[in-house]
Enzyme design. Structure first.
Site, short mmCIF file in Angstrom:
data_model
loop_
_atom_site.label_atom_id
_atom_site.label_comp_id
_atom_site.label_asym_id
_atom_site.label_seq_id
_atom_site.Cartn_x
_atom_site.Cartn_y
_atom_site.Cartn_z
N LEU A 190 0.85 -1.18 0.00
CA LEU A 190 0.00 0.00 0.00
C LEU A 190 0.89 1.23 0.00
CD1 LEU A 190 -2.72 -0.88 2.69
CD2 LEU A 190 -3.02 -0.87 0.21
N ASP A 191 0.44 2.31 -0.64
CA ASP A 191 1.18 3.57 -0.59
C ASP A 191 1.29 4.04 0.86
OD1 ASP A 191 1.22 3.47 -3.33
OD2 ASP A 191 -0.49 4.82 -3.58
N ARG A 192 2.26 4.89 1.10
CA ARG A 192 2.48 5.38 2.47
C ARG A 192 1.22 6.04 3.04
NH1 ARG A 192 6.66 10.18 4.12
NH2 ARG A 192 6.25 10.17 6.36
#
Length: 233
Positions: free
Chosen positions: A104-106
């Site tokens: 997942l993106d940050r």
């Protein structure tokens, strides 16, 4: 893998020796005597030879409720990683072989899976598997009325030279929707809404395949996957 092949490999003995153990009743599978070497075992099988449980690497399958700001990574010098959160909750756990099954993106929150079972994570993330991934999406501006039909037809991504699989968009309010996609391309959800020049301001993954994030699991916390969830991949 077949039981006899596993025994031969794990104990480094000949097939003849394994056959003798099986025929003499020295092998137990899941606490019951077993003489059939062709029986197929799995990661949950309990195997004993002459009353001794065979040592083996314990498979690990965790679901995390990833908070915003945490990196989907095993280590980083500047930012807190998913592995840091696992270590905080399970300080005695050996995380040296643990990796992420789908990142997942940050800034993205929600369901994140971690395991030390490489074959399982590959099965989960293989593009041809088309495993559904459901996200709660919040946008800066109202969602275009035509977005549902356009996403359902697939969206052309020039960078990859592919059209996305048909996605399902369920609008919940003017600026919020539940979106189910079947790939994991870079920033895919944000790029889909970028077609309408509508920035995604919050993204939360709720489900992958048959594995769902329950609301009561607090941010930053993990739980083991159930056998049904693991085998459903």
């Amino acid at each position: 893998m077949r039981l006899d092949r596993y025994l031969s490999k794990a104990l480094r003995v000949s097939n003849k020796q394994v056959k003798l153990w099986l025929e003499s009743g020295q092998v137990a599978l899941d606490n019951s005597p077993c003489a059939q070497g062709e029986v197929v075992i799995n990661r949950f099988s309990r195997i004993q030879v002459d009353g001794k449980l065979l040592p083996h690497d314990t498979p690990l399958y965790l679901l995390m409720h990833k908070p915003a700001g945490v990196l989907s990574a095993t280590k980083d010098r500047e930012h807190t990683t998913a592995i840091d959160l696992v270590k905080a909750q399970y300080p005695q756990l050996d995380t040296s072989d643990v990796h992420l099954a789908g990142r997942l993106d940050r800034a993205t929150t929600g369901l994140l899976l971690l395991t030390n079972d490489g074959a399982w994570s590959k099965a989960l993330t293989r593009p041809e598997q088309k495993i559904p991934k459901t996200y709660l999406v919040t946008t800066e501006q109202p969602i275009a009325n035509e977005a549902r039909d356009r996403f359902a037809k697939g969206v052309w991504f020039e960078k990859e030279g592919v059209t996305t699989a048909p996605a399902q968009l369920q609008q919940l309010s003017s600026n919020q929707a539940r979106l189910t996609i079947y790939e994991g391309m870079h920033h895919q959800v944000k790029r889909m809404f970028a077609l309408y020049h509508n920035p995604v301001v919050a993204l939360h993954r709720e489900q992958m395949g048959n594995i769902a994030l329950e609301p009561q699991l607090a941010e930053g916390q993990c739980r083991p996957l159930s056998r049904q969830e693991i085998e459903g991949v």
